[in-house]
Design a protein around this motif. Structure first.
Motif, PDB file in Angstrom:
ATOM      1  N   ASP A  68       0.833  -1.198   0.000  1.00  0.00           N
ATOM      2  CA  ASP A  68       0.000   0.000   0.000  1.00  0.00           C
ATOM      3  C   ASP A  68       0.871   1.253   0.000  1.00  0.00           C
ATOM      4  O   ASP A  68       2.051   1.206   0.331  1.00  0.00           O
TER       5      ASP A  68
ATOM      6  N   ASP B 287      -6.075  -6.056  -8.301  1.00  0.00           N
ATOM      7  CA  ASP B 287      -6.738  -5.248  -7.297  1.00  0.00           C
ATOM      8  C   ASP B 287      -6.037  -5.424  -5.948  1.00  0.00           C
ATOM      9  O   ASP B 287      -5.938  -6.533  -5.439  1.00  0.00           O
TER      10      ASP B 287
ATOM     11  N   LYS C 248      -6.968  -4.084  -2.998  1.00  0.00           N
ATOM     12  CA  LYS C 248      -7.824  -3.723  -1.850  1.00  0.00           C
ATOM     13  C   LYS C 248      -7.573  -4.624  -0.644  1.00  0.00           C
ATOM     14  O   LYS C 248      -7.566  -4.168   0.497  1.00  0.00           O
TER      15      LYS C 248
ATOM     16  N   THR D 207      -4.492  -3.531   1.686  1.00  0.00           N
ATOM     17  CA  THR D 207      -4.335  -2.171   2.202  1.00  0.00           C
ATOM     18  C   THR D 207      -3.982  -2.198   3.688  1.00  0.00           C
ATOM     19  O   THR D 207      -4.249  -3.180   4.380  1.00  0.00           O
TER      20      THR D 207
END
Length: 218
Positions: free
Chosen positions: A175, A213, A215, A218
């Motif tokens: 991240d 992706d 996500k 994170t």
């Protein structure tokens, strides 16, 4: 050691990479990296991938916990070596007691441990004891006698410790902390994904559109 990487290091150097070994990073202050030799490196983007030392740089509240991982290497008795050869013996993991292991092909040994990362205490990356306690080896042998009987009489030929940088969900952290710092934490098993992780970190630094992706990381 960079020497072991040989031509890979040479290729990096040929593209303008500067490598500094055995220098401690003291702090990251905005775009500046402060080193213990008195130097300061300024950079538009900074990638932090320092495993168990992540908290030392990013603060005690950063959500990781470095733990001590203990590994024991067993060499089967001569009459049983063939059972653990390549193509005949798989990796193994037992849910009941979290015992796992896999053969080290070319050495005729089997690396064994317990995957109890969720219950291990946090360690200081600079100060933790790097020895393996004798009672840990006894526990491993006892579990092997039950789960992999042909290793019950194997000789212990080596022991090692390392650090796993664990996370709350045992997943990676990949991240951006802000516009200039990208961080990667790999929960003790990132080496298997290193080519992909390298590409993802590079794309993050260059603000490129990502192929996957992130996500969940994170």
């Amino acid at each position: 050691s960079l020497k072991k990487l040989g031509h890979k290091v040479g290729e990096a150097l040929s593209h303008g990479v500067e490598i500094r070994e055995n220098i401690k990073v003291l702090a990251i202050d905005n775009h500046n990296i402060k080193l213990d030799n008195g130097d300061t490196i300024s950079a538009d983007k900074i990638v932090v991938v320092c495993g168990g030392w992540t908290k030392k740089l990013l603060g005690d509240n950063f959500p990781v916990k470095p733990i001590k991982a203990k590994l024991v290497y067993f060499k089967p008795q001569k009459g049983k070596l063939e059972l653990f050869s390549e193509g005949k013996f798989p990796e193994f993991f037992f849910n009941e007691n979290l015992l796992y292991g896999f053969p080290m092909h070319g050495t005729y040994s089997v690396k064994v441990s317990f995957d109890k990362r969720g219950t291990e205490p946090e360690v200081d990356p600079y100060e933790h004891d790097r020895e393996i306690e004798p009672d840990f080896i006894v526990k491993v042998k006892k579990s092997l006698a039950e789960k992999v009987p042909d290793l019950s009489d194997a000789d212990v030929v080596d022991t090692k410790t390392c650090m796993y940088t664990t996370t709350a969900d045992d997943d990676f952290i990949i991240d951006k902390l802000d516009d200039n710092i990208v961080v990667g934490v790999f929960a003790g098993h990132g080496f298997k994904f290193s080519p992909l992780i390298g590409k993802v970190l590079a794309d993050l630094v260059l603000d490129k559109k990502l192929d996957i992706d992130l996500k969940r990381f994170t």
